[in-house]
Design a protein around this motif. Structure first.
Motif, short mmCIF file in Angstrom:
data_model
loop_
_atom_site.label_atom_id
_atom_site.label_comp_id
_atom_site.label_asym_id
_atom_site.label_seq_id
_atom_site.Cartn_x
_atom_site.Cartn_y
_atom_site.Cartn_z
N LEU A 54 0.84 -1.21 0.00
CA LEU A 54 0.00 0.00 0.00
C LEU A 54 0.87 1.26 0.00
O LEU A 54 0.53 2.24 -0.66
CB LEU A 54 -0.94 0.00 1.21
CG LEU A 54 -2.09 -0.99 1.16
CD1 LEU A 54 -2.87 -0.98 2.46
CD2 LEU A 54 -3.01 -0.68 0.00
N ARG A 55 1.98 1.23 0.70
CA ARG A 55 2.91 2.37 0.71
C ARG A 55 3.49 2.57 -0.69
O ARG A 55 3.61 3.69 -1.16
CB ARG A 55 4.01 2.12 1.73
CG ARG A 55 4.88 3.33 1.96
CD ARG A 55 5.88 3.12 3.09
NE ARG A 55 5.26 2.47 4.25
CZ ARG A 55 5.75 1.41 4.86
NH1 ARG A 55 6.88 0.87 4.43
NH2 ARG A 55 5.16 0.88 5.89
N GLU A 56 3.84 1.48 -1.35
CA GLU A 56 4.35 1.58 -2.71
C GLU A 56 3.30 2.13 -3.66
O GLU A 56 3.62 2.90 -4.57
CB GLU A 56 4.83 0.22 -3.20
CG GLU A 56 6.08 -0.28 -2.53
CD GLU A 56 6.46 -1.68 -2.94
OE1 GLU A 56 5.72 -2.29 -3.75
OE2 GLU A 56 7.48 -2.18 -2.46
N ALA A 57 2.04 1.76 -3.45
CA ALA A 57 0.97 2.26 -4.29
C ALA A 57 0.78 3.77 -4.10
O ALA A 57 0.47 4.50 -5.04
CB ALA A 57 -0.34 1.53 -4.00
N GLN A 58 0.97 4.24 -2.88
CA GLN A 58 0.86 5.67 -2.62
C GLN A 58 1.99 6.45 -3.27
O GLN A 58 1.85 7.62 -3.59
CB GLN A 58 0.85 5.95 -1.12
CG GLN A 58 -0.45 5.61 -0.46
CD GLN A 58 -0.44 5.92 1.03
OE1 GLN A 58 0.63 6.06 1.63
NE2 GLN A 58 -1.61 6.01 1.62
N PRO A 65 -5.37 -5.51 -8.55
CA PRO A 65 -6.38 -6.20 -7.73
C PRO A 65 -5.95 -7.61 -7.35
O PRO A 65 -6.39 -8.14 -6.33
CB PRO A 65 -7.62 -6.22 -8.61
CG PRO A 65 -7.14 -5.95 -10.00
CD PRO A 65 -5.86 -5.20 -9.88
N GLN A 66 -5.07 -8.22 -8.15
CA GLN A 66 -4.60 -9.57 -7.82
C GLN A 66 -3.80 -9.57 -6.52
O GLN A 66 -3.90 -10.50 -5.72
CB GLN A 66 -3.76 -10.14 -8.97
CG GLN A 66 -3.34 -11.56 -8.76
CD GLN A 66 -4.51 -12.53 -8.68
OE1 GLN A 66 -5.53 -12.34 -9.33
NE2 GLN A 66 -4.38 -13.56 -7.87
N LEU A 67 -3.03 -8.50 -6.30
CA LEU A 67 -2.25 -8.42 -5.06
C LEU A 67 -3.17 -8.34 -3.85
O LEU A 67 -2.92 -8.98 -2.82
CB LEU A 67 -1.32 -7.22 -5.09
CG LEU A 67 -0.10 -7.34 -6.00
CD1 LEU A 67 0.68 -6.03 -6.01
CD2 LEU A 67 0.79 -8.48 -5.56
N LEU A 68 -4.22 -7.55 -3.96
CA LEU A 68 -5.16 -7.45 -2.84
C LEU A 68 -5.89 -8.76 -2.61
O LEU A 68 -6.14 -9.14 -1.47
CB LEU A 68 -6.16 -6.32 -3.09
CG LEU A 68 -5.60 -4.91 -3.02
CD1 LEU A 68 -6.68 -3.89 -3.39
CD2 LEU A 68 -5.05 -4.61 -1.65
N LEU A 69 -6.21 -9.46 -3.68
CA LEU A 69 -6.87 -10.76 -3.55
C LEU A 69 -5.94 -11.76 -2.87
O LEU A 69 -6.37 -12.53 -2.01
CB LEU A 69 -7.30 -11.27 -4.92
CG LEU A 69 -8.13 -12.54 -4.95
CD1 LEU A 69 -9.44 -12.33 -4.20
CD2 LEU A 69 -8.39 -12.97 -6.37
#
Length: 90
Positions: A54-58, A65-69
């Motif tokens: 999530l930090r990298e996404a920010q 979405p595959q990572l969140l899954l």
């Protein structure tokens, strides 16, 4: 499916009793404590990894979405290991 969910605690209890009968009560207790500790480790490690992604996404990187899954699946695995019983561990 609803019947299975309602019977799951009783099936788990029965499976642990059978494990205690086949081996010993101490072995069954050790199994429960070991899988609990393993579930906590999995949840902790998965949570730290999720916060890192999530930090990298920010920072501008794309979060698929595959990572969140995958994070949700590993979280479920950790929770099922915490619940005492053989069926949910399998």
């Amino acid at each position: 499916m609803r019947l299975f969910i309602m019977l799951l605690p009783w099936l788990e209890l029965f499976s642990l009793i059978q494990l205690g009968i086949k081996t010993s009560a101490l072995t069954a207790l050790g199994y429960v404590l070991l899988t609990f500790a393993l579930g906590v480790v999995v949840l902790r490690r998965q949570g730290l990894g999720m916060f890192e992604r999530l930090r990298e996404a920010q920072e501008g990187r794309v979060l698929g979405p595959q990572l969140l899954l995958d994070d949700m699946a590993m979280g479920l695995v950790g929770l099922l290991l915490i619940f005492p019983g053989i069926i949910t561990d399998v």
